[in-house]
Write a protein that holds these residues in place. Structure first.
Motif, PDB file in Angstrom:
ATOM      1  N   LEU A   1      43.295  27.390  35.468  1.00  7.30           N
ATOM      2  CA  LEU A   1      43.243  28.730  36.048  1.00  7.30           C
ATOM      3  C   LEU A   1      44.616  29.287  36.399  1.00  7.30           C
ATOM      4  N   ILE A   2      45.569  28.431  36.724  1.00 10.25           N
ATOM      5  CA  ILE A   2      46.876  28.919  37.179  1.00 10.25           C
ATOM      6  C   ILE A   2      47.906  28.861  36.064  1.00 10.25           C
ATOM      7  N   PHE A   3      48.103  27.694  35.465  1.00 10.24           N
ATOM      8  CA  PHE A   3      49.188  27.528  34.495  1.00 10.24           C
ATOM      9  C   PHE A   3      48.827  28.015  33.099  1.00 10.24           C
ATOM     10  N   ASP A   4      47.528  27.985  32.748  1.00  8.89           N
ATOM     11  CA  ASP A   4      47.134  28.479  31.427  1.00  8.89           C
ATOM     12  C   ASP A   4      46.913  29.977  31.401  1.00  8.89           C
ATOM     13  N   ASN A   5      46.902  30.605  32.593  1.00 15.12           N
ATOM     14  CA  ASN A   5      46.772  32.069  32.699  1.00 15.12           C
ATOM     15  C   ASN A   5      45.536  32.581  31.970  1.00 15.12           C
ATOM     16  N   ILE A   6      44.384  31.971  32.285  1.00 15.65           N
ATOM     17  CA  ILE A   6      43.133  32.409  31.687  1.00 15.65           C
ATOM     18  C   ILE A   6      42.545  33.530  32.529  1.00 15.65           C
ATOM     19  N   GLY A   7      42.327  34.684  31.916  1.00 19.47           N
ATOM     20  CA  GLY A   7      41.730  35.807  32.619  1.00 19.47           C
ATOM     21  C   GLY A   7      42.697  36.456  33.597  1.00 19.47           C
ATOM     22  N   CYS A   8      42.143  37.325  34.420  1.00 18.28           N
ATOM     23  CA  CYS A   8      42.932  38.041  35.421  1.00 18.28           C
ATOM     24  C   CYS A   8      43.146  37.155  36.641  1.00 18.28           C
ATOM     25  N   TRP A   9      44.249  37.426  37.360  1.00 24.94           N
ATOM     26  CA  TRP A   9      44.566  36.620  38.535  1.00 24.94           C
ATOM     27  C   TRP A   9      43.587  36.857  39.671  1.00 24.94           C
ATOM     28  N   PHE A  10      42.844  37.963  39.626  1.00 28.26           N
ATOM     29  CA  PHE A  10      41.927  38.296  40.711  1.00 28.26           C
ATOM     30  C   PHE A  10      40.519  38.527  40.190  1.00 28.26           C
ATOM     31  N   ASP A  11      40.151  37.807  39.134  1.00 30.86           N
ATOM     32  CA  ASP A  11      38.778  37.900  38.676  1.00 30.86           C
ATOM     33  C   ASP A  11      37.904  36.968  39.506  1.00 30.86           C
ATOM     34  N   TRP A  12      36.624  36.916  39.168  1.00 32.91           N
ATOM     35  CA  TRP A  12      35.653  36.164  39.960  1.00 32.91           C
ATOM     36  C   TRP A  12      35.979  34.681  39.966  1.00 32.91           C
ATOM     37  N   ASN A  13      36.404  34.140  38.855  1.00 30.29           N
ATOM     38  CA  ASN A  13      36.694  32.707  38.771  1.00 30.29           C
ATOM     39  C   ASN A  13      37.910  32.338  39.602  1.00 30.29           C
ATOM     40  N   HIS A  14      38.962  33.159  39.548  1.00 26.52           N
ATOM     41  CA  HIS A  14      40.159  32.876  40.338  1.00 26.52           C
ATOM     42  C   HIS A  14      39.880  33.017  41.834  1.00 26.52           C
ATOM     43  N   LEU A  15      39.074  34.006  42.217  1.00 26.00           N
ATOM     44  CA  LEU A  15      38.750  34.174  43.630  1.00 26.00           C
ATOM     45  C   LEU A  15      37.988  32.974  44.169  1.00 26.00           C
ATOM     46  N   CYS A  16      37.092  32.428  43.367  1.00 28.29           N
ATOM     47  CA  CYS A  16      36.392  31.194  43.787  1.00 28.29           C
ATOM     48  C   CYS A  16      37.371  30.045  43.953  1.00 28.29           C
ATOM     49  N   PHE A  17      38.330  29.956  43.050  1.00 28.45           N
ATOM     50  CA  PHE A  17      39.319  28.880  43.141  1.00 28.45           C
ATOM     51  C   PHE A  17      40.200  29.060  44.371  1.00 28.45           C
ATOM     52  N   TYR A  18      40.615  30.294  44.668  1.00 23.66           N
ATOM     53  CA  TYR A  18      41.432  30.542  45.860  1.00 23.66           C
ATOM     54  C   TYR A  18      40.661  30.191  47.129  1.00 23.66           C
ATOM     55  N   PHE A  19      39.392  30.590  47.159  1.00 27.85           N
ATOM     56  CA  PHE A  19      38.575  30.288  48.341  1.00 27.85           C
ATOM     57  C   PHE A  19      38.397  28.784  48.496  1.00 27.85           C
ATOM     58  N   TYR A  20      38.216  28.097  47.389  1.00 22.87           N
ATOM     59  CA  TYR A  20      38.083  26.631  47.407  1.00 22.87           C
ATOM     60  C   TYR A  20      39.352  25.975  47.950  1.00 22.87           C
ATOM     61  N   ILE A  21      40.519  26.437  47.524  1.00 21.10           N
ATOM     62  CA  ILE A  21      41.782  25.852  47.977  1.00 21.10           C
ATOM     63  C   ILE A  21      41.999  26.113  49.464  1.00 21.10           C
ATOM     64  N   VAL A  22      41.696  27.344  49.911  1.00 21.99           N
ATOM     65  CA  VAL A  22      41.916  27.684  51.320  1.00 21.99           C
ATOM     66  C   VAL A  22      41.008  26.857  52.229  1.00 21.99           C
ATOM     67  N   VAL A  23      39.733  26.783  51.892  1.00 22.27           N
ATOM     68  CA  VAL A  23      38.787  26.039  52.729  1.00 22.27           C
ATOM     69  C   VAL A  23      39.113  24.544  52.700  1.00 22.27           C
ATOM     70  N   LEU A  24      39.453  24.019  51.529  1.00 22.91           N
ATOM     71  CA  LEU A  24      39.818  22.608  51.439  1.00 22.91           C
ATOM     72  C   LEU A  24      41.091  22.325  52.232  1.00 22.91           C
ATOM     73  N   GLY A  25      42.053  23.231  52.169  1.00 26.71           N
ATOM     74  CA  GLY A  25      43.281  23.048  52.941  1.00 26.71           C
ATOM     75  C   GLY A  25      43.026  23.061  54.443  1.00 26.71           C
ATOM     76  N   PHE A  26      42.131  23.939  54.898  1.00 28.71           N
ATOM     77  CA  PHE A  26      41.801  23.974  56.324  1.00 28.71           C
ATOM     78  C   PHE A  26      41.095  22.700  56.741  1.00 28.71           C
ATOM     79  N   SER A  27      40.252  22.161  55.854  1.00 28.45           N
ATOM     80  CA  SER A  27      39.586  20.899  56.147  1.00 28.45           C
ATOM     81  C   SER A  27      40.594  19.759  56.234  1.00 28.45           C
ATOM     82  N   LEU A  28      41.539  19.713  55.301  1.00 26.72           N
ATOM     83  CA  LEU A  28      42.566  18.671  55.348  1.00 26.72           C
ATOM     84  C   LEU A  28      43.443  18.804  56.584  1.00 26.72           C
TER      85      LEU A  28
END
Length: 250
Positions: free
Chosen positions: A56-83
């Motif tokens: 999603l990040i290095f291969d630049n698939i799709g738009c940076w703010f499409d539905w798939n990237h937003l799910c990935f950003y939310f996943y990283i933020v929540v996982l980071g808060f948990s850690l």
């Protein structure tokens, strides 16, 4: 019997404080023992983290703010808060423990006796000092148990919440991977067809040119009953193969 459960009794006050101190100490240790639950969740959430990041990040698939990237950003933020809360859970902190008991029956007792206190007064004063230590230890460990329990709860809740966008990211990852494999197979098939046509056309052209202008066979040929000058030349087909192909032929 009724007097033993009275809050006017120093012995009963000591008893209930000792029980509470033991309960809070055990509950505080359970927060560390439950870390294996968080470790299990993190092992699942981090299983495809590198692949998802690369896709999603290095291969630049799709738009940076499409539905798939937003799910990935939310996943990283929540996982980071948990850690972050897990790190706060595991950080060392000062825990209250009782001092060695000889300070009461030796140091304090001898000091009170030197002051001329009676045996009953000395006993009550020593119990009061012990109660003060117990109350302070109970208060400190209760605060530690509450804080560490909140850290564990937040880490667990955020870890479980991160599973939701993580599943969507996995669906997107494997869906894109399947499409990519199919496209690569089609492209490789087309390339192989073009290569075969080009290769055989070159071979036909080479054979035709060889038939028009035959080159003499090597004079080293010495087959019985065969004239070397009448033999048409032939050469082996050289095909480059990898190590795996050679091993498979063996």
């Amino acid at each position: 019997m009724a007097d033993s459960k009275s809050f006017y009794s120093l012995d009963y006050i000591i008893e209930i404080n000792e029980k509470r101190l033991e309960q809070y100490s055990e509950a505080y240790q359970k927060n560390y023992n439950r870390f294996t639950n968080l470790l299990f969740i993190y092992s699942i959430l981090g299983l495809f983290l590198v692949q998802l990041t690369q896709r999603l990040i290095f291969d630049n698939i799709g738009c940076w703010f499409d539905w798939n990237h937003l799910c990935f950003y939310f996943y990283i933020v929540v996982l980071g808060f948990s850690l972050f809360n897990t790190i706060r859970l595991l950080m060392p902190i000062s825990v209250a423990y009782l001092d060695e008991p000889k300070i009461y029956y030796r140091t304090f007792r001898m000091s009170y006796e030197e002051e001329g206190k009676t045996k009953e007064e000395v006993d009550n004063l020593i119990k009061a000092s012990y109660i003060n230590e117990l109350e302070e230890a109970v208060s400190i460990n209760k605060g530690l148990f509450t804080r560490k329990g909140n850290f564990y709860l937040k880490a667990l809740q955020c870890g479980l919440l991160a599973c939701i966008p993580y599943l969507f990211c996995l669906l997107f990852h494997f869906g894109i991977k399947t499409d990519t494999i199919q496209k690569v197979e089609i492209v490789n098939s087309n390339k192989l067809n073009i290569f075969d046509k080009t290769f055989f056309m070159a071979q036909d052209k080479k054979n035709n040119s060889t038939a028009v202008n035959p080159s003499p066979a090597p004079t080293t040929s010495s087959l019985p009953g065969i004239k070397a000058s009448d033999v048409k030349p032939s050469h082996p087909l050289m095909v480059r193969e990898g190590l795996g192909a050679n091993n498979s032929k063996k």
